[in-house]
Design a protein around this motif. Structure first.
Motif: not given
Lengths: 449, 479
Positions: B203-204, B207-208, A226, A302, B200-201, A290, A299
């Motif tokens: 990154i989400f 990461a998930l 990460f 996470a 944005e989608v 955002w 996000g």
């Protein structure tokens, strides 16, 4: 401001387990000292009794004479680095600085070094201090601190000069800083030469691979996926806007490439080079507007959980590298029952344990410097591990001056062999030549007749 | 959503179900892994959960993954037995086909084209093969397509998207392909203006997915490092599992005409600013790259590629139709469309209809295996190709099987088994049998043909069964 304060509190609450878990675990372990810490203790003891230490002593060992607790020293150095990072980023936004600190807590190499091997942090702290004084245009302190840093090795010095030059060129410009830079560089090199610093210095010779760089893939010391992803995102976004990102990228690659020669220091330096970039990414993600608040919260959550997971998974695993009770018993036995001039052969990674706990000469360790290149001995070790011819094996053992052989469970379970009777294990079956003097907990110690 | 289209897609789904139930590619499982999955489902159905240690494999080996598909189907298995598995598999296939139609409609707003896409998906040979197996793959593909469909419908369905993506990430490491495709999509279209929400989608999603995969495979990653990608497979197994063929073979497996027209559509749209098509193109690009880099198994990659290409194929047809309309000669355009149709029939429909695979075990072998007089504490040594089947049917542990995670040096396992079956003397074979604590050694017809029945068997080994299965009990030790 309120949001930032809340976020700071959240960051520090999340990082609490970082120190609580290891301290709790240490209290339950037979040996709370890591192999590296035992090694440094052994160096101190060798210096005290005028014996040749297994690795070359440096500034860290001199400091250890005054602060005997390596863990305390580690935490002090970690605190110093926190302070220096804050000081170096003074002009930046408060949230950015908070994020840098937050990431410092969540990078395995920094916390891992504080807990297991503070020597890495010492040289990082000195380099950061040199940068700090350089930034403040205090030439004498810069020279002194960089000279102290240069005692590590010539490779450390050259890498330090590169870092200073990059910093100077992109913050002040070459013209304004060239005099100080030249002076600092030459002082550093001169100190390295006068103090007979080795060309390079690493007590863990490890092949460079993905598995040795990423802690998620099992690296003993490394970076997290990460953290690297965040830094890579920032470098990609800033690539054309700021030329410094290109240079930092090149320096990071160079640092990683030097891992076999500079050990954990190279990984730690790469981490510090990438730290502002990873923080930039987090800052960017947090502060940009955002379109979807749902994706924003989930996000970011996470991402933070990912960073936290890397750190906790690392800390949960790192203490397994500490010697267990069976190892301590076997090595204590070796200390008591073998002659002081015994040379014990084992896997090179057990070398420091043999030197420090058993207080006997290990045939080889993983220590790599220009003056102490273990490649020949490692080659001999490799030959011996795979030798099945009795006469040739014994001849090799005798010519190497080996008096004892220590076999560990790890060696028998994949580190070297997978099967009974493979390679050296087959030769050791000859009871006339190899007398098994210790066998407990999977540890076997043989005496050569 | 157009109701007539939904009825149409529903009918195609039903047709696909009837087709695969009436003409299954094989009468029984053709893959050993299907027996493994059924064994896991059966354990969950019996006990309500599965232990983290699989006692029937390698004298007890750790299982990795959450087995969400297995938990999902276990209640149906408990109620209706094996037929429920087959029905659910076929139902998932129909679900995938319907989703292909829906995604195509979202892109083209053409009822005809979405029906064409759904029909094309019905005739993907490699996908149809999966209907005679028990595998979480079709469930994974269903989730993959659901994520794509929901991504195109954002921001309306953001909660459903997040839930599906989480389920997908928890179900399969194939979710990483989704994350990689998303990365490729953003890189390809980095100059476009519509990207803010997509970022944005992204990154989400990324990461998930990475976080959940790291949690699920944490232990396996520490154990195997980067080689976890290869599931710790022995060198000899790699060519069988990963795609090792010419690109023309790949085109045949996904359907030649859909692949060609799909590529045409992809080429056409990538040069224009249509985000959905670029996203699909990125998925195709990532799958092909991973297939040829041997980072994705052929069993997983080729059917998924076929599904995505079906969507692009329908658009290719749409584009071609528009261009043919511009032609003055109608005869020429009809001739061309007929030619494409015939080629599609020949390269996709006929291979799917004639798809036939031999089952892994004959009915006789299954019966003989089930009736072997084995003691409760028996551990069976068998070749790796049928080890899961033996473990499932005999309900006894096998000494080794083709699941190599957490196994030290899998190449040695293959060598050891080869040594046991090819040894000339009992003294050579016994140490290997003892290493795996094997009490019985089992021969299928193929093993007898490959290795011959060893001469040492008479001395230390008692013949227990001599039917289609030959079973010996190990009676000697090296001591």
């Amino acid at each position: 401001m309120k949001k930032e304060t809340l976020f700071t509190i959240l960051c520090y609450l999340l990082t609490l387990p970082t120190f609580i878990i290891p301290l709790f675990v240490f209290s339950t372990l037979p040996s709370s000292l890591s192999t590296e810490q035992l090694l440094h203790q052994d160096v101190l003891s060798d210096l005290k009794f005028n014996r040749d230490p297994v690795i070359e002593p440096n500034l860290y060992h001199s400091i250890l004479k005054f602060i005997p607790s390596q863990r305390l020293l580690g935490i002090l150095l970690f605190a110093t680095i926190l302070f220096l990072t804050f000081a170096l980023l003074k002009e930046k936004k408060p949230l950015f600085r908070i994020l840098c600190t937050f990431l410092l807590f969540l990078t395995p190499i920094t916390v891992g070094a504080a807990l297991y091997d503070a020597q890495v942090l010492l040289f990082i702290a000195l380099l950061l201090a040199a940068l700090y004084f350089f930034k403040k245009q205090k030439t004498i302190p810069t020279l002194l601190v960089f000279a102290a840093y240069s005692t590590a090795s010539i490779a450390h010095t050259l890498l330090g000069i590169l870092v200073l030059t990059t910093y100077a060129v992109f913050t002040k410009g070459w013209k304004d800083s060239k005099k100080t830079l030249l002076l600092t560089g030459s002082t550093g090199l001169l100190t390295a030469l006068l103090s007979k610093a080795p060309l390079f210095y690493s007590y863990y010779a490890e092949q460079l691979s993905l598995s040795s760089l990423f802690v998620e893939l099992g690296a003993k010391r490394g970076v997290g996926v990460f953290f690297i992803t965040l830094a890579a995102f920032a470098i990609w976004r800033l690539w054309s806007k700021h030329r410094s990102s290109q240079v930092v990228f090149a320096l990071t690659i160079l640092s990683f490439a030097l891992t076999p020669y500079l050990g954990d220091f190279a990984i730690a330096l790469a981490t510090f080079l990438l730290l502002p970039y990873a923080a930039w990414s987090l800052h960017h993600l947090l502060t940009q507007k955002w379109e979807s608040p749902f994706f924003y919260y989930v996000g970011i959550c996470a991402l933070i959980c990912g960073l936290l997971f890397t750190q906790l998974a690392y800390l949960d695993r790192a203490y397994t590298y500490l010697p267990d009770q069976a190892a301590l018993d076997a090595l204590s036995f070796a200390k008591e029952k073998t002659p002081p001039n015994a040379v014990i052969f084992s896997h090179p990674q057990n070398g420091y344990l043999i030197e420090s706990i058993a207080d006997r000469k290990a045939y080889t360790t993983t220590y790599v410097t220009s003056s102490s290149d273990p490649r020949f001995k490692l080659k001999v070790s490799d030959l011996l591990f795979n030798e099945r011819n009795f006469e040739e094996g014994v001849a090799l053992i005798k010519s190497a001056g080996i008096t004892h052989i220590l076999i560990t469970p790890h060696m028998k379970n994949g580190q070297i062999w997978y099967r009974d009777g493979e390679g050296l294990l087959f030769i050791l079956r000859d009871k006339n030549t190899f007398k098994k003097i210790y066998s407990k907990g999977g540890y076997d110690l043989y005496e050569i007749q | 959503m157009d109701k007539r289209l939904l009825y149409g897609l529903f009918l195609i789904g039903i047709a696909a179900m009837i087709f695969s139930l009436a003409f299954p590619p094989a009468a029984d499982y053709t893959k050993d892994s299907s027996y493994f999955h059924e064994r896991i489902i059966s354990t969950i159905a019996q006990n309500g959960h599965i232990s983290s240690i699989d006692a029937q494999s390698y004298q007890g080996r750790e299982l990795t993954g959450l087995f969400i598909f297995h938990y999902f189907v276990a209640p149906f298995y408990a109620l209706f037995g094996q037929s429920a598995l087959h029905f659910i598999t076929v139902l998932l296939l129909a679900g995938c086909i319907v989703l292909v139609g829906i995604i195509t409609f979202d892109l083209t707003h053409s009822r005809k084209l979405s029906l064409i896409a759904a029909i094309t998906a019905m005739f993907i040979p490699s996908l149809m093969q999966l209907t005679s197996e028990t595998s979480p793959l079709l469930f994974t593909f269903f989730l993959f397509l659901s994520c794509i469909a929901l991504f195109f419908r954002l921001p309306q369905h953001q909660y459903l998207y997040a839930t599906t993506l989480t389920l997908f990430a928890l179900t399969s490491p194939l979710s990483l392909i989704y994350a990689l495709s998303f990365t490729a999509y953003l890189l390809i279209s980095s100059h476009k203006k519509y990207l803010k929400r997509d970022r944005e989608v992204y990154i989400f999603s990324t990461a998930l997915i990475i976080w959940l995969q790291l949690i699920i495979y944490k232990k396996a990653l520490f154990f195997h490092g980067i080689s976890l990608i290869y599931s710790n497979l022995p060198q000899t197994y790699l060519p069988n599992v990963f795609f090792d063929q010419h690109i023309l073979t790949l085109l045949t497996l996904v359907g030649f005409i859909p692949a060609l027209l799909g590529a045409y559509a992809a080429y056409h749209y990538v040069s224009r600013a249509k985000r959905e098509d670029i996203f699909l193109f990125s998925i195709v690009l990532v799958i092909i790259t991973l297939l040829f880099a041997r980072l994705l198994t052929a069993e997983q990659g080729i059917p998924l590629l076929g599904l995505v290409i079906s969507i692009l194929f329908a658009q290719g047809i749409g584009l071609l139709n528009t261009q043919l309309k511009a032609l003055k000669s109608k005869t020429l355009s009809y001739a061309l469309l007929t030619l494409i149709f015939i080629a599609f029939l020949a390269t996709s429909v006929v291979p799917t209809l004639t798809l036939h695979k031999e089952p892994l075990l004959t009915t006789q072998e299954k019966t003989d295996l089930a009736t072997l007089p084995l003691p409760q504490n028996a551990t069976i040594m068998t070749t790796l190709d049928k080890a899961h089947a033996v473990a499932f049917i005999t309900k006894r542990p096998v000494a080794a099987d083709s699941n190599f995670l957490f196994v030290d040096n899998s190449d040695f396992v293959v060598q050891d088994i080869d040594n046991i079956y090819s040894s000339s003397f009992a003294s050579q074979a016994l140490p290997f049998l003892e290493r795996y604590s094997a009490t019985h050694i089992l021969y299928f017809d193929e093993d007898v043909k490959k290795y011959g029945l060893n001469s040492y068997l008479d001395d230390c080994f008692k013949l227990i069964s001599n039917t289609s299965i030959i079973l010996y009990e190990v009676r000697c030790t090296t001591q």
